[in-house]
Structure formats: C-alpha cells, structure tokens
Design a protein around this motif. Structure first.
Motif, PDB file in Angstrom:
ATOM      1  N   SER A  61       6.136  -8.096  -9.809  1.00  0.00           N
ATOM      2  CA  SER A  61       5.523  -6.808  -9.478  1.00  0.00           C
ATOM      3  C   SER A  61       6.139  -5.713 -10.350  1.00  0.00           C
ATOM      4  O   SER A  61       7.268  -5.841 -10.828  1.00  0.00           O
ATOM      5  N   ALA A 110       2.175   3.540  -3.280  1.00  0.00           N
ATOM      6  CA  ALA A 110       2.104   2.123  -2.930  1.00  0.00           C
ATOM      7  C   ALA A 110       1.474   1.970  -1.554  1.00  0.00           C
ATOM      8  O   ALA A 110       1.648   2.812  -0.677  1.00  0.00           O
ATOM      9  N   SER A 111       0.744   0.874  -1.396  1.00  0.00           N
ATOM     10  CA  SER A 111       0.217   0.491  -0.099  1.00  0.00           C
ATOM     11  C   SER A 111       0.335  -1.017  -0.028  1.00  0.00           C
ATOM     12  O   SER A 111      -0.420  -1.738  -0.679  1.00  0.00           O
ATOM     13  N   ASP A 113       1.524  -4.319  -1.218  1.00  0.00           N
ATOM     14  CA  ASP A 113       1.955  -4.798  -2.535  1.00  0.00           C
ATOM     15  C   ASP A 113       1.108  -4.234  -3.662  1.00  0.00           C
ATOM     16  O   ASP A 113       1.267  -4.629  -4.811  1.00  0.00           O
ATOM     17  N   GLU A 114       0.202  -3.315  -3.351  1.00  0.00           N
ATOM     18  CA  GLU A 114      -0.675  -2.746  -4.376  1.00  0.00           C
ATOM     19  C   GLU A 114      -0.237  -1.330  -4.713  1.00  0.00           C
ATOM     20  O   GLU A 114       0.316  -0.617  -3.882  1.00  0.00           O
ATOM     21  N   TRP A 115      -0.528  -0.932  -5.954  1.00  0.00           N
ATOM     22  CA  TRP A 115      -0.248   0.423  -6.420  1.00  0.00           C
ATOM     23  C   TRP A 115      -1.564   1.141  -6.674  1.00  0.00           C
ATOM     24  O   TRP A 115      -2.503   0.551  -7.195  1.00  0.00           O
ATOM     25  N   PHE A 116      -1.600   2.415  -6.284  1.00  0.00           N
ATOM     26  CA  PHE A 116      -2.801   3.229  -6.437  1.00  0.00           C
ATOM     27  C   PHE A 116      -2.466   4.492  -7.215  1.00  0.00           C
ATOM     28  O   PHE A 116      -1.370   5.027  -7.084  1.00  0.00           O
ATOM     29  N   THR A 137      -7.397   4.731  -6.712  1.00  0.00           N
ATOM     30  CA  THR A 137      -7.859   3.541  -7.417  1.00  0.00           C
ATOM     31  C   THR A 137      -6.683   2.607  -7.669  1.00  0.00           C
ATOM     32  O   THR A 137      -5.605   3.049  -8.071  1.00  0.00           O
ATOM     33  N   THR A 138      -6.898   1.314  -7.429  1.00  0.00           N
ATOM     34  CA  THR A 138      -5.861   0.304  -7.635  1.00  0.00           C
ATOM     35  C   THR A 138      -5.540   0.169  -9.114  1.00  0.00           C
ATOM     36  O   THR A 138      -6.437   0.134  -9.951  1.00  0.00           O
ATOM     37  N   GLY A 140      -2.753  -2.058 -11.852  1.00  0.00           N
ATOM     38  CA  GLY A 140      -1.836  -3.178 -11.962  1.00  0.00           C
ATOM     39  C   GLY A 140      -1.001  -3.071 -13.217  1.00  0.00           C
ATOM     40  O   GLY A 140      -1.056  -2.070 -13.942  1.00  0.00           O
TER      41      GLY A 140
END
Length: 156
Positions: A61, A110-111, A113-116, A137-138, A140
């Motif tokens: 990550s 972060a939300s 394990d995702e980043w926005f 918006t997501t 990576g």
C-alpha cells in the motif's frame, strides 16, 4: 429615444455590473477560504479518534504522496498524517507555489484501505488522469493527480 427607454437601459447595465461584481467577490472568497462542504457530503459524522498505536500500512500500500512535476518536485507528505491538504495556504501538508492552485485546493483522505482525492471547490479544478473530478475519487499507486500545473502521485 424616449427618456423611459434610456432609464431602463441604464438600470439593466447597472444590474449586469452588480452581478459581475458579486460573482468576482464570490470567486475570491472561495479561493481564499475554500468552499463549504456540507456534512452529508463528507460522509456523515466524523469518525471517532483511535487510541493506541497507529495501524501499520499493509504491504504494497502507498506510504507517501509525492510531487513528481511542477515547482515543488520532490516534495513529499507521509500518508500516516492523513488527511492531507494540498494548496497554497500555510496549513497545507503539501504547500504549492503555483498560480493555478487555490489556498485550499484538494484533500487526500483514507477510507479503509483505499485512498481518495477530493476537490475542495477550487477555481481551476483537480484532475485524476485527464478527467476533472467533482466528487471524492479513488486513487491508487502511480495514478497522476493534477492540481494546477503540479502533478502528484501516491508512492510506496
């Protein structure tokens, strides 16, 4: 031309002038203080603070946000300090000296394990790849986020 017609033309011109002045003030206000985001758009009530040790990032990550192109190339901010504010303001985690960047331009959050990335009502917008975003918006690893003339990426 009658006196009434001339009076109406003057009033219409005055009304258009005031609309222009008020719109200019609105743009300046949103650039200086950021746009107000309703609580419902932020995802409801704020999450409770966690006590104890900070959670270690999962293997693979992202760990930091890096400026890859622009005036501040090489500048980085650790994602452990999220949410990260991007802009010209003194409170920004990544402070950019770019004429096309607002004081409070965008935010990376972060939300799970995702980043926005979220645009904060900036004048010139925030782009993920070639697309201007209007809502969180997501993003990576390696996805380019353009803020003004500056390009940022999540990196390990």
């Amino acid at each position: 031309m009658s006196e009434l017609t001339l009076f109406l033309i003057r009033m219409a011109f005055l009304a258009i002038l005031w609309i222009f002045v008020l719109s200019a003030i609105s743009v300046i206000r949103s650039d200086m203080f950021g746009a107000r985001v309703p609580e419902t758009a932020r995802g409801g009530a704020p999450a409770p603070e966690r006590r104890g040790k900070p959670k270690k990032p999962r293997r693979g990550s992202p760990t930091h946000l890096l400026v890859v192109e622009g005036d501040g190339a090489g500048t980085r901010a650790e994602l452990a300090d999220a949410p990260l504010l991007i802009g010209r303001g003194s409170d920004a985690a990544i402070k950019l000296d770019d004429d096309y960047v607002s004081t409070r331009h965008a935010r990376v959050v972060a939300s799970g394990d995702e980043w926005f990335v979220e645009d904060l009502g900036s004048t010139n917008g925030t782009y993920v790849g070639p697309v201007r975003i209007t809502q969180p918006t997501t993003i990576g690893l390696g996805v380019q986020v353009r803020v003004g003339k500056t390009i940022l990426e999540l990196r390990k």
